[in-house]
Design an enzyme around this catalytic site. Structure first.
Site, short mmCIF file in Angstrom:
data_model
loop_
_atom_site.label_atom_id
_atom_site.label_comp_id
_atom_site.label_asym_id
_atom_site.label_seq_id
_atom_site.Cartn_x
_atom_site.Cartn_y
_atom_site.Cartn_z
N HIS A 1 13.72 -2.02 8.16
CA HIS A 1 14.54 -0.80 8.06
C HIS A 1 16.01 -1.18 8.02
O HIS A 1 16.48 -1.88 8.93
CB HIS A 1 14.29 0.11 9.26
CG HIS A 1 12.91 0.68 9.31
ND1 HIS A 1 11.83 -0.02 9.81
CD2 HIS A 1 12.42 1.87 8.88
CE1 HIS A 1 10.74 0.73 9.70
NE2 HIS A 1 11.06 1.88 9.14
N ASP B 1 13.24 0.54 4.52
CA ASP B 1 13.05 1.99 4.54
C ASP B 1 14.23 2.71 5.20
O ASP B 1 14.94 2.15 6.03
CB ASP B 1 11.79 2.35 5.34
CG ASP B 1 10.52 2.07 4.56
OD1 ASP B 1 10.59 1.38 3.53
OD2 ASP B 1 9.46 2.55 5.00
N ASP B 2 14.37 3.97 4.83
CA ASP B 2 15.21 4.99 5.51
C ASP B 2 16.70 4.96 5.17
O ASP B 2 17.47 5.72 5.75
CB ASP B 2 15.04 4.93 7.05
CG ASP B 2 13.62 5.24 7.49
OD1 ASP B 2 12.81 5.61 6.61
OD2 ASP B 2 13.33 5.12 8.69
N HIS C 1 11.36 7.94 -0.74
CA HIS C 1 10.82 7.97 0.63
C HIS C 1 10.95 9.39 1.21
O HIS C 1 11.23 9.56 2.38
CB HIS C 1 11.58 6.94 1.48
CG HIS C 1 10.94 6.63 2.81
ND1 HIS C 1 9.59 6.46 2.98
CD2 HIS C 1 11.48 6.43 4.05
CE1 HIS C 1 9.33 6.18 4.25
NE2 HIS C 1 10.46 6.17 4.91
N HIS D 1 12.51 13.38 5.23
CA HIS D 1 11.91 12.49 6.24
C HIS D 1 11.82 13.22 7.58
O HIS D 1 12.00 12.64 8.65
CB HIS D 1 12.74 11.21 6.38
CG HIS D 1 11.96 10.03 6.89
ND1 HIS D 1 11.46 9.96 8.18
CD2 HIS D 1 11.60 8.87 6.31
CE1 HIS D 1 10.84 8.80 8.34
NE2 HIS D 1 10.90 8.13 7.23
ZN LIG Z 1 10.77 6.03 7.00
#
Ligand SMILES: [Zn+2]
Length: 255
Positions: A221, A75-76, A126, A130
């Site tokens: 991540h 993620d991210d 995502h 965010h």
């Molecule tokens: Zn995230």
């Protein structure tokens, strides 16, 4: 019926029982307070835990899969310091993964996103910002966040993003409404590495390896130093135990 509605119905029934008991025998006011606190706690946990399937029906693993396949998810990203190194490690072990990317980062690092796609990994949405306050978004704002990120992914890779992962793993009724319109598959996880919280890579690795099972979805991540060491050792572990790391789409389409 969605689980949050079941909780509301149960709360109303309990409230009515209290009210009836109150008129018959008389009960202390704090019973009502206790019921309210319990309801509030359950609503909070339900919003933070995708496995409770509160407002949505996220996929958190492939429950019936018997093949030794798991899905690694990052993620991210895309991240200028780590994503390309993650891609290299995955390539060394002939492993595939899924990257849930943030729209803002995609627009800043389009070449990194392209590299993810070229290597044959899945790319998921995502959100665009965010943002810390994202869970207070209206349905319209959510739609904007999701569509803008989808457009960036499509523009750079030529592929349509069909997967979505909620930022912070939090779901709300407004996000659920937006996702009903966009028709993304919502992907959670059932092994959380806590790699952004735990500083010791050995501890992160142990958390994951003791939970690995066929059909698992693992959350990592690609935005912090530990990810490289953890990934290298995790892939070594998976190889020794004859597990194959595949994309979410491959995991879900395997019966
Ligand atoms: Zn995230």
């Amino acid at each position: 019926m969605r689980n949050f509605r079941i909780l509301i119905v149960i709360t109303i029934i309990l409230f009515l029982i209290l009210a009836i008991a109150d008129t018959i025998v008389g009960i202390a006011l704090w019973w009502y307070g206790l019921l309210f606190i319990l309801w509030f706690l359950m609503m909070a946990i339900g919003s933070f835990s995708m496995s409770w399937k509160f407002y949505l029906n996220p996929i958190t693993s492939h429950k019936v899969l018997r093949d030794k396949k798991i899905a690694l998810t990052f993620d991210d990203g895309p991240n200028p310091d780590f994503t390309l190194k993650v891609l290299q490690i995955l390539k060394d072990y002939n492993a595939k993964a899924t990257f849930f990317c943030i729209g803002q980062h995609i627009e800043t690092y389009p070449e990194i996103l392209k590299a993810i796609a070229v290597d044959g990994h899945d790319i998921g949405n995502h959100s665009f910002s965010h943002d810390l306050m994202i869970d207070f978004n209206s349905t319209e704002r959510w739609l904007q966040e999701i569509k803008q990120t989808d457009n960036s992914i499509h523009k750079i890779t030529g592929k349509k993003a069909t997967l979505f992962r909620p930022p912070f793993g939090v779901t709300t009724p407004k996000l659920a409404r937006a996702l009903k319109v966009t028709e993304h598959k919502v992907i959670g996880w059932n092994i959380r590495s806590f790699d952004t919280v735990i500083s010791n890579p050995q501890k992160i690795l142990k958390r994951i390896t003791k939970r690995v099972h066929p059909g698992a979805i693992i959350l990592l991540h690609d935005k912090q130093t530990n990810v490289l060491l953890v990934l290298e050792h995790l892939l070594q572990f998976l190889k020794e135990h004859e597990y194959q790391a595949v994309t979410i789409n491959e995991l879900l389409h395997d019966n």
